[in-house]
Design a protein around this motif. Structure first.
Motif, PDB file in Angstrom:
ATOM      1  N   GLY A  13       0.812  -1.289   0.050  1.00 40.35           N
ATOM      2  CA  GLY A  13      -0.015  -0.119  -0.111  1.00 40.35           C
ATOM      3  C   GLY A  13       0.759   1.234  -0.246  1.00 40.35           C
ATOM      4  O   GLY A  13       0.280   2.348   0.331  1.00 40.35           O
ATOM      5  N   THR A  16      -0.577   3.901  -2.680  1.00 39.82           N
ATOM      6  CA  THR A  16      -1.739   4.284  -2.236  1.00 39.82           C
ATOM      7  C   THR A  16      -1.519   5.370  -1.061  1.00 39.82           C
ATOM      8  O   THR A  16      -2.223   6.381  -1.440  1.00 39.82           O
ATOM      9  CB  THR A  16      -2.642   3.042  -1.774  1.00 39.82           C
ATOM     10  OG1 THR A  16      -2.832   2.224  -2.758  1.00 39.82           O
ATOM     11  CG2 THR A  16      -4.009   3.555  -1.359  1.00 39.82           C
ATOM     12  N   GLN A  17      -0.898   4.922  -0.293  1.00 42.22           N
ATOM     13  CA  GLN A  17      -0.713   5.891   0.951  1.00 42.22           C
ATOM     14  C   GLN A  17       0.091   7.216   0.783  1.00 42.22           C
ATOM     15  O   GLN A  17      -0.004   8.190   1.273  1.00 42.22           O
ATOM     16  CB  GLN A  17      -0.146   5.259   2.207  1.00 42.22           C
ATOM     17  CG  GLN A  17      -1.052   3.979   2.695  1.00 42.22           C
ATOM     18  CD  GLN A  17      -2.289   4.599   3.306  1.00 42.22           C
ATOM     19  OE1 GLN A  17      -2.545   5.703   3.689  1.00 42.22           O
ATOM     20  NE2 GLN A  17      -3.467   3.567   3.355  1.00 42.22           N
ATOM     21  N   GLN A  19       0.425   8.486  -2.064  1.00 39.02           N
ATOM     22  CA  GLN A  19      -0.379   9.568  -2.788  1.00 39.02           C
ATOM     23  C   GLN A  19      -1.366  10.299  -1.885  1.00 39.02           C
ATOM     24  O   GLN A  19      -1.297  11.543  -1.965  1.00 39.02           O
ATOM     25  CB  GLN A  19      -1.126   8.794  -4.007  1.00 39.02           C
ATOM     26  CG  GLN A  19      -1.993   9.760  -4.776  1.00 39.02           C
ATOM     27  CD  GLN A  19      -0.869  10.753  -5.617  1.00 39.02           C
ATOM     28  OE1 GLN A  19       0.128  10.477  -5.925  1.00 39.02           O
ATOM     29  NE2 GLN A  19      -1.434  11.929  -5.601  1.00 39.02           N
ATOM     30  N   THR A  20      -1.922   9.785  -0.840  1.00 47.05           N
ATOM     31  CA  THR A  20      -2.876  10.380   0.040  1.00 47.05           C
ATOM     32  C   THR A  20      -2.070  11.247   0.836  1.00 47.05           C
ATOM     33  O   THR A  20      -2.605  12.440   1.125  1.00 47.05           O
ATOM     34  CB  THR A  20      -3.644   9.277   1.032  1.00 47.05           C
ATOM     35  OG1 THR A  20      -4.066   8.497  -0.026  1.00 47.05           O
ATOM     36  CG2 THR A  20      -4.790   9.949   1.768  1.00 47.05           C
ATOM     37  N   ARG A 128      -4.796  -6.241  -8.407  1.00 45.52           N
ATOM     38  CA  ARG A 128      -4.601  -4.897  -8.998  1.00 45.52           C
ATOM     39  C   ARG A 128      -4.542  -4.998 -10.355  1.00 45.52           C
ATOM     40  O   ARG A 128      -4.830  -4.022 -10.921  1.00 45.52           O
ATOM     41  CB  ARG A 128      -3.006  -4.516  -8.228  1.00 45.52           C
ATOM     42  CG  ARG A 128      -2.665  -2.980  -8.887  1.00 45.52           C
ATOM     43  CD  ARG A 128      -1.592  -2.463  -8.074  1.00 45.52           C
ATOM     44  NE  ARG A 128      -0.301  -3.281  -8.161  1.00 45.52           N
ATOM     45  CZ  ARG A 128       0.925  -3.254  -7.675  1.00 45.52           C
ATOM     46  NH1 ARG A 128       0.821  -2.114  -6.901  1.00 45.52           N
ATOM     47  NH2 ARG A 128       1.939  -3.925  -7.911  1.00 45.52           N
ATOM     48  N   GLN A 171      -7.803   1.256   4.196  1.00 47.52           N
ATOM     49  CA  GLN A 171      -6.709   2.152   3.784  1.00 47.52           C
ATOM     50  C   GLN A 171      -6.804   3.501   4.603  1.00 47.52           C
ATOM     51  O   GLN A 171      -6.027   4.038   4.830  1.00 47.52           O
ATOM     52  CB  GLN A 171      -7.323   2.699   2.363  1.00 47.52           C
ATOM     53  CG  GLN A 171      -6.886   1.703   1.234  1.00 47.52           C
ATOM     54  CD  GLN A 171      -7.119   2.262  -0.242  1.00 47.52           C
ATOM     55  OE1 GLN A 171      -7.287   3.551  -0.424  1.00 47.52           O
ATOM     56  NE2 GLN A 171      -7.096   1.274  -1.208  1.00 47.52           N
ATOM     57  N   THR A 175      -3.929   5.301   6.702  1.00 49.23           N
ATOM     58  CA  THR A 175      -3.803   6.796   6.496  1.00 49.23           C
ATOM     59  C   THR A 175      -3.805   7.437   7.980  1.00 49.23           C
ATOM     60  O   THR A 175      -2.953   8.220   8.472  1.00 49.23           O
ATOM     61  CB  THR A 175      -4.799   7.553   5.647  1.00 49.23           C
ATOM     62  OG1 THR A 175      -4.798   6.770   4.397  1.00 49.23           O
ATOM     63  CG2 THR A 175      -4.370   8.753   5.553  1.00 49.23           C
TER      64      THR A 175
END
Ligand code: ATP
Ligand SMILES: Nc1ncnc2c1ncn2[C@@H]1O[C@H](COP(=O)(O)O)[C@@H](O)[C@H]1O
Length: 184
Positions: A13, A16-17, A19-20, A128, A171, A175
């Protein structure tokens, strides 16, 4: 100044993380894998050289990724902080990065290890659908991770730069945990 390195197995991840958090902290998300995939799509000299390694789950030679990271960290937006995702991936790259950050006065980096069990990352990667997410390539990427990248956990632990977050949560929970550890 927020300078973070994301560690963790493929599928943990990180992207994903990263980007956040990059949107939250307003700093660039620098993914060596994304830069390589874009270069392969555009068939640039870097992309052409990297293609066979990426497709088979091997690491691209150090010099290629080190040059691209050096160039990226020297861009103006990296002066306000960054999140590195996918680099460093071996001890030789970590040593290189340490020297580079000293040279360009961008030290104080912290390393976040996203901890996720193998069976969970395999399920995530199979779902994915990236070109390098076939069963065979996933197996190889995990082997490479264990042999080359996992030793960075001790490398950064020994240097008191390591933070660990349980990546085996939703997710949103990951975060929240990340925001908590980086705010300390
Ligand atoms: N906490 C989570 N729970 C369930 N699925 C997740 C979680 N975080 C990410 N995913 C999904 O798992 C897959 C892998 O995530 P991601 O691409 O962010 O991993 P990564 O660590 O960057 O992988 P790689 O190193 O292979 O690029 C994606 O399909 C993503 O949507
Ligand atoms: N730091 C890296 N060293 C060598 N090879 C790398 C590095 N970062 C990315 N790669 C190559 O790109 C693919 C995909 O990377 P992701 O971070 O999973 O997107 C990786 O398997 C290597 O071939």
């Amino acid at each position: 100044m927020t300078r973070l390195i994301f560690l963790g197995p493929p599928g943990a991840g990180k992207g994903t993380q990263a980007q956040t958090l990059s949107e939250f902290c307003k700093i660039p998300h620098i993914s060596t894998g994304e830069i390589l995939r874009q270069s392969m799509k555009e068939q640039t000299p870097l992309g052409i050289k990297a293609q066979s390694y990426v497709d088979s789950g091997e690491l691209v030679p150090d010099q290629l990724v080190q040059d691209l990271v050096q160039e990226r960290l020297n861009q103006p937006d990296a002066k306000s902080g960054w999140i590195l995702d996918g680099f460093p991936r071996k001890v030789t790259q970590a040593v290189y990065l340490g020297k580079l950050l000293d040279k360009i006065s961008q030290g104080g980096e912290r390393v976040v290890n996203l901890d996720v069990p193998d069976e969970v990352v395999i399920t995530r990667l199979l779902g994915r659908g990236r070109k390098d997410d076939s069963e065979e390539v996933i197996r190889r990427r995990l082997e490479v991770y264990r042999a080359e990248t996992a030793p960075l956990i001790d490398y950064y632990g020994d240097r008191h730069k390591l933070l660990t977050v349980n990546g085996n949560q939703s997710q949103e929970e990951v975060t929240t945990a990340l925001k908590q550890v980086i705010s300390v």
